[in-house]
Design a protein around this motif. Sequence first.
Motif, mmCIF file in Angstrom:
data_model
loop_
_atom_site.group_PDB
_atom_site.id
_atom_site.type_symbol
_atom_site.label_atom_id
_atom_site.label_comp_id
_atom_site.label_asym_id
_atom_site.label_seq_id
_atom_site.Cartn_x
_atom_site.Cartn_y
_atom_site.Cartn_z
ATOM 1 N N GLN A 127 18.260 -48.239 -51.666
ATOM 2 C CA GLN A 127 18.607 -47.299 -50.595
ATOM 3 C C GLN A 127 17.372 -46.579 -50.076
ATOM 4 O O GLN A 127 16.513 -46.172 -50.831
ATOM 5 C CB GLN A 127 19.603 -46.256 -51.114
ATOM 6 N N ASN A 128 17.338 -46.459 -48.788
ATOM 7 C CA ASN A 128 16.298 -45.597 -48.224
ATOM 8 C C ASN A 128 16.886 -44.194 -48.051
ATOM 9 O O ASN A 128 17.709 -43.941 -47.198
ATOM 10 C CB ASN A 128 15.780 -46.138 -46.896
ATOM 11 N N ILE A 132 23.688 -37.697 -51.927
ATOM 12 C CA ILE A 132 24.829 -38.395 -52.520
ATOM 13 C C ILE A 132 24.359 -39.128 -53.776
ATOM 14 O O ILE A 132 23.349 -39.839 -53.742
ATOM 15 C CB ILE A 132 25.405 -39.388 -51.497
ATOM 16 N N SER A 133 25.082 -38.922 -54.831
ATOM 17 C CA SER A 133 24.658 -39.571 -56.077
ATOM 18 C C SER A 133 25.257 -40.977 -56.157
ATOM 19 O O SER A 133 26.107 -41.358 -55.354
ATOM 20 C CB SER A 133 25.076 -38.723 -57.268
ATOM 21 N N GLN A 134 24.760 -41.736 -57.144
ATOM 22 C CA GLN A 134 25.216 -43.118 -57.275
ATOM 23 C C GLN A 134 26.663 -43.209 -57.715
ATOM 24 O O GLN A 134 27.361 -44.146 -57.380
ATOM 25 C CB GLN A 134 24.317 -43.847 -58.274
ATOM 26 N N SER A 135 27.082 -42.189 -58.437
ATOM 27 C CA SER A 135 28.439 -42.270 -58.987
ATOM 28 C C SER A 135 29.455 -41.723 -58.000
ATOM 29 O O SER A 135 29.346 -40.582 -57.544
ATOM 30 C CB SER A 135 28.499 -41.460 -60.289
ATOM 31 N N LEU A 136 30.395 -42.544 -57.662
ATOM 32 C CA LEU A 136 31.404 -42.134 -56.685
ATOM 33 C C LEU A 136 32.240 -40.984 -57.209
ATOM 34 O O LEU A 136 32.508 -40.015 -56.508
ATOM 35 C CB LEU A 136 32.293 -43.335 -56.347
ATOM 36 N N THR A 137 32.643 -41.093 -58.473
ATOM 37 C CA THR A 137 33.519 -40.066 -59.045
ATOM 38 C C THR A 137 32.826 -38.710 -59.020
ATOM 39 O O THR A 137 33.442 -37.698 -58.667
ATOM 40 C CB THR A 137 33.875 -40.416 -60.500
ATOM 41 N N VAL A 159 26.115 -41.276 -43.131
ATOM 42 C CA VAL A 159 25.812 -39.917 -43.580
ATOM 43 C C VAL A 159 25.010 -40.011 -44.864
ATOM 44 O O VAL A 159 25.279 -40.848 -45.716
ATOM 45 C CB VAL A 159 27.089 -39.077 -43.804
ATOM 46 N N TYR A 160 24.023 -39.139 -44.977
ATOM 47 C CA TYR A 160 23.074 -39.279 -46.068
ATOM 48 C C TYR A 160 23.151 -38.175 -47.101
ATOM 49 O O TYR A 160 22.527 -38.254 -48.127
ATOM 50 C CB TYR A 160 21.653 -39.358 -45.501
ATOM 51 N N ASN A 161 23.850 -37.112 -46.807
ATOM 52 C CA ASN A 161 23.957 -36.107 -47.853
ATOM 53 C C ASN A 161 25.333 -35.449 -47.847
ATOM 54 O O ASN A 161 26.105 -35.586 -46.890
ATOM 55 C CB ASN A 161 22.834 -35.067 -47.749
ATOM 56 N N LEU A 162 25.581 -34.753 -48.894
ATOM 57 C CA LEU A 162 26.937 -34.228 -49.085
ATOM 58 C C LEU A 162 27.279 -33.160 -48.056
ATOM 59 O O LEU A 162 28.427 -33.001 -47.671
ATOM 60 C CB LEU A 162 27.077 -33.646 -50.496
ATOM 61 N N LYS A 163 26.251 -32.460 -47.590
ATOM 62 C CA LYS A 163 26.513 -31.410 -46.604
ATOM 63 C C LYS A 163 27.094 -32.038 -45.340
ATOM 64 O O LYS A 163 28.099 -31.584 -44.787
ATOM 65 C CB LYS A 163 25.203 -30.682 -46.292
ATOM 66 N N THR A 210 24.177 -44.473 -51.999
ATOM 67 C CA THR A 210 23.896 -43.065 -51.692
ATOM 68 C C THR A 210 24.035 -42.796 -50.201
ATOM 69 O O THR A 210 23.576 -41.791 -49.699
ATOM 70 C CB THR A 210 22.490 -42.673 -52.155
ATOM 71 N N VAL A 211 24.647 -43.712 -49.513
ATOM 72 C CA VAL A 211 24.898 -43.496 -48.093
ATOM 73 C C VAL A 211 26.388 -43.641 -47.852
ATOM 74 O O VAL A 211 27.030 -44.527 -48.402
ATOM 75 C CB VAL A 211 24.140 -44.521 -47.229
ATOM 76 N N GLY A 212 26.928 -42.738 -47.085
ATOM 77 C CA GLY A 212 28.340 -42.844 -46.764
ATOM 78 C C GLY A 212 28.525 -43.255 -45.324
ATOM 79 O O GLY A 212 27.573 -43.306 -44.552
ATOM 80 N N LEU A 213 29.757 -43.558 -44.992
ATOM 81 C CA LEU A 213 30.061 -43.940 -43.618
ATOM 82 C C LEU A 213 31.079 -42.961 -43.068
ATOM 83 O O LEU A 213 32.040 -42.622 -43.748
ATOM 84 C CB LEU A 213 30.676 -45.335 -43.592
#
Lengths: 367, 550, 77
Positions: free
Chosen positions: B28-29, B38-43, B131-135, B154-157
């Motif tokens: 991941q970049n 975002i961490s690697q663990s989804l939970t 999206v790249y971070n939790l915020k 570590t990237v969301g959509l």
Amino acid sequence: MIGSSKEKISQKQLTSMIILFTIGSAILFIPSFLANVAKQDAWISAIVATVLGLFTVLFYSKLYKLYPKKSYFECATFILGKWIGGAVILITYIYFFILSSLILWDLGEFLKTQVLVQTPIQVILILFMLTVIYTVRLGIENVGRTSEVFLPWVLGLFLLMCVFLIWSLEKGNLLPYLEKGVMPVLHGSYYLLSFPYLELIIFLMITPYVNKETKVQKSFLQGTLVAGGLLITTTFLCILVLGADVTARNTFPVYVLGKMVSVGEFLERLEIIIAIIWFLSIYFKLAIVFYVLVASLSDFVKAKDYRPITLPLGMLLVVMSPIMFTSTMQVASFDKEVFFPLTYIVGFFLPLIVYIAGKIKHKKRGI
Amino acid sequence: MKKLTDWVNETKKKRENMKEKNKDPKEQNEQFNSAHSISQSLTDNLNTISKDLGGSADVIIREFELGETDQRKIGVMYTDGLADSTTVQEFVLKTLMIDIRSAHLENIDFEATTLELLEKHSLSGGQLKKVYNLKNVKQHILSGDTVLLFDGETVGLSVATKGWKQRGVEEPSSQTVVRGPKEGFTESLRTNTALIRRKIKSDNLWIEQMLIGKETQTDVAILYMKGIANDKIIKEVKKRLKKIDIDGVLESAMIEELIQDETFTLFPTLYNTERPDVAASGLLEGRIVIIVDGTPFVLLAPAVFVQFMQSSEDYYQRSDIASAIRLLRYVAFMLALLVPSAYIAVTTFHQEMLPTTLLVSLASQREGVPFPAFVEAILMEVTFEILREAGLRMPRAVGSAISIVGALVLGQAAVEAGIISNVMVIVVALTAISSFVIPSYNLGMAVRLLRFLFMLLAAAFGMYGIILGIIILVSHLTSLRSFGVPYLSPIAPSNKEGQRDSLIRLPIWALISRPRLISQKNMIRDETPAPEPNDSTKEPEKSPSGESSK
Amino acid sequence: MGVLLVATLISIYEIPKMKKQNMKRDFILFSCVLFLASTIATLHVNGVTISNPISGLRAIFSPIGLGIENFFMEKGQ
């Protein structure tokens, strides 16, 4: 340049300020002054004085063109040096101060005798001065814009007045022409030339703000022409409607003129129109003189801003005006004995000296 | 329903996973290395989000698996009510759980991650964002989008699924016209920009958007015509908007108050409107439109005084009629401002100004009145203002009660009881009606307040006070600026071109240029020649008769 | 009393602004003019007759002014 240099006045604003300044206070007093000496020929002396006035402002604009970026005071020190120039400035400054207290007195006198008989004069003066201070603190640009707003009103009301008076004209009042020769007419012109026209010297203090140098002369001529037209018309109407005697006897003949209006059964006693015209114009006159007073004073001590001294100087004016001028009689004799000659000196001879010296300086540099 | 889809989903996912299982998770970049990345663990991610949002009931977080054996987990989050439920169902959940089965994946790059795969082939939602971070994740969720998070990524959509219950486009309630478009802005920013775009299809209409409000995160859009609007003003507007640091923006009025030039003035220096046609015409004049999400009132800057005395209908009626009506408005403005004070001045200081007959009848009416004119006027004007305010705030059903109380009890009865004179009732009625003629509510408010100041001046100094008041008022107005543009602009400093459309409105073909101080480039807006009725219209005169003979 | 009150009010209004902008010359000028104005006002209110500054001018100018008046009058008659 006095005051803050950011401000800019447009040519039209200068014209409207000149018009309002010229008719300010003069429009109410002049017919009486003229009729006193020139009788039924008062309107002729008004015309003569206006023509002379046009030449005067032409001279002023020539003087302005010597150093368009400098105010009259700056010109004087630059051309005549610190001492002679300083003397010129001092005399002129005293003159401006007297002029402003005289304006204030005019206003107080009029309101006290004609409109608000019961209100103490100090209150009237303080209120008026506060208004002037408020607007002057907003800057000369703002005074210019305000004059632009009010000029159409003044002109419109004046026109309305003239139309209403058509019904009460009496041609016989004009006769006979030049009963006692030319001299009384010239005597009247002597008054009128000094009363509003030579006072226009004050505009040389604010011309540096005008955004187009070439238009200043046009403004001067246009403004004087319009204002002169108004003054001539007023005098003419006064003589036509009231006759020379009544005009001469009243301090405020134009106000009486307003009372004479009677159109049909319902339009009567429109002196309020006159009061509004006069009031607006005298306000601008005082605002302009007061601006020059504070701005040049603060400029003299190289202060950063003229606004802080507006309140103290306004207070000084309000205090001094009743001390200096006590009664109608005293003011009338003061006008004749002191103020008119002083005006000729300040408005004509001193600028002439400055102009000639400036021309010589120009030539020297040219060689 | 949900359980069913869940079940379908799961089975589907198992199949999916078969195809995806050879793929290696790609490096991941990380663009944002913030603490909230975002961490690697989804939970973990889901737990953090759930905890950060305080387990709010309206936020729906679901976790399920794609594929059978690999058990690749995926998290779906959206806010119930903000996200359009059909869109979520159709384009997100159904895609992930059912449609993926039938996807043709022959030419797929098998190196791709789940994320890329979904992004490129599966999700049929219109707008996809990484999206790249939790915020940002939280922000997207809370603004109505659906966010997908993947285990080991570590990237969301984020899928645009915004869609909530909102008011439709209705007739504006504040600025009504007889002739002219009847649509008004709504509370939704997108609808509003669309309403303007529908009127101006030019590519010069630029829309910039920003978030204002630390907590409310309100969308604010700035619209302007590139090449017409003054760049300096655009810059200034943006600068002032960026300066705003407030927790919440609930209405454009709050923005207005934060970016206006002068706080201590009664006069509005930003124009607000509910009408898209007014906003569009403002844009064409080079003004900048500020739309705030959540309110139908959009702002126009810079605003000048004459603008507040204009109605959009002025341009939809014949120019001579519109001019007359405009002049009438100015007369009404003066009346609303000055009638009570003039009444006070005349009755207390200048009785001689009235014709004798009128004076006599006035005096006889005022004979029984115990108060001086000033008290009388203040009493009635305050009563009227109270009535007006009450009429505004009370439930509509009781509205008629107000008019009864106002008209009968306070008007007629007060006169009959001898507390006030009949003339005073007329004065109050005249001011009231006049003040309703002023098209802008803001300006009307200013007039309402100023009226009382003028009454005070009149009571103390008569006409003298009133004139002084007018002088101060005018010089205050001339000193005002709206984003650098003088407030009394086409009048003072005067501008002949501008005056063609200020106190009066000349025919549209004569309104050649845009307002000079507002737009500084591309000044010519209208090159239509003046209609000349003599050339072409004369000829068809014959043809109708010819046609009718056929 | 009223005069002093006005003077203090003016000072309260103006002085903080001047301090903020560090306007020394302004302040000196301001206090001079204010002092002058309030002294004259106080004296005037308390009934002290202040010699009219105009009388000096009058002494200088009235010969000129009257001369001009007479010139016009005589020629006119």
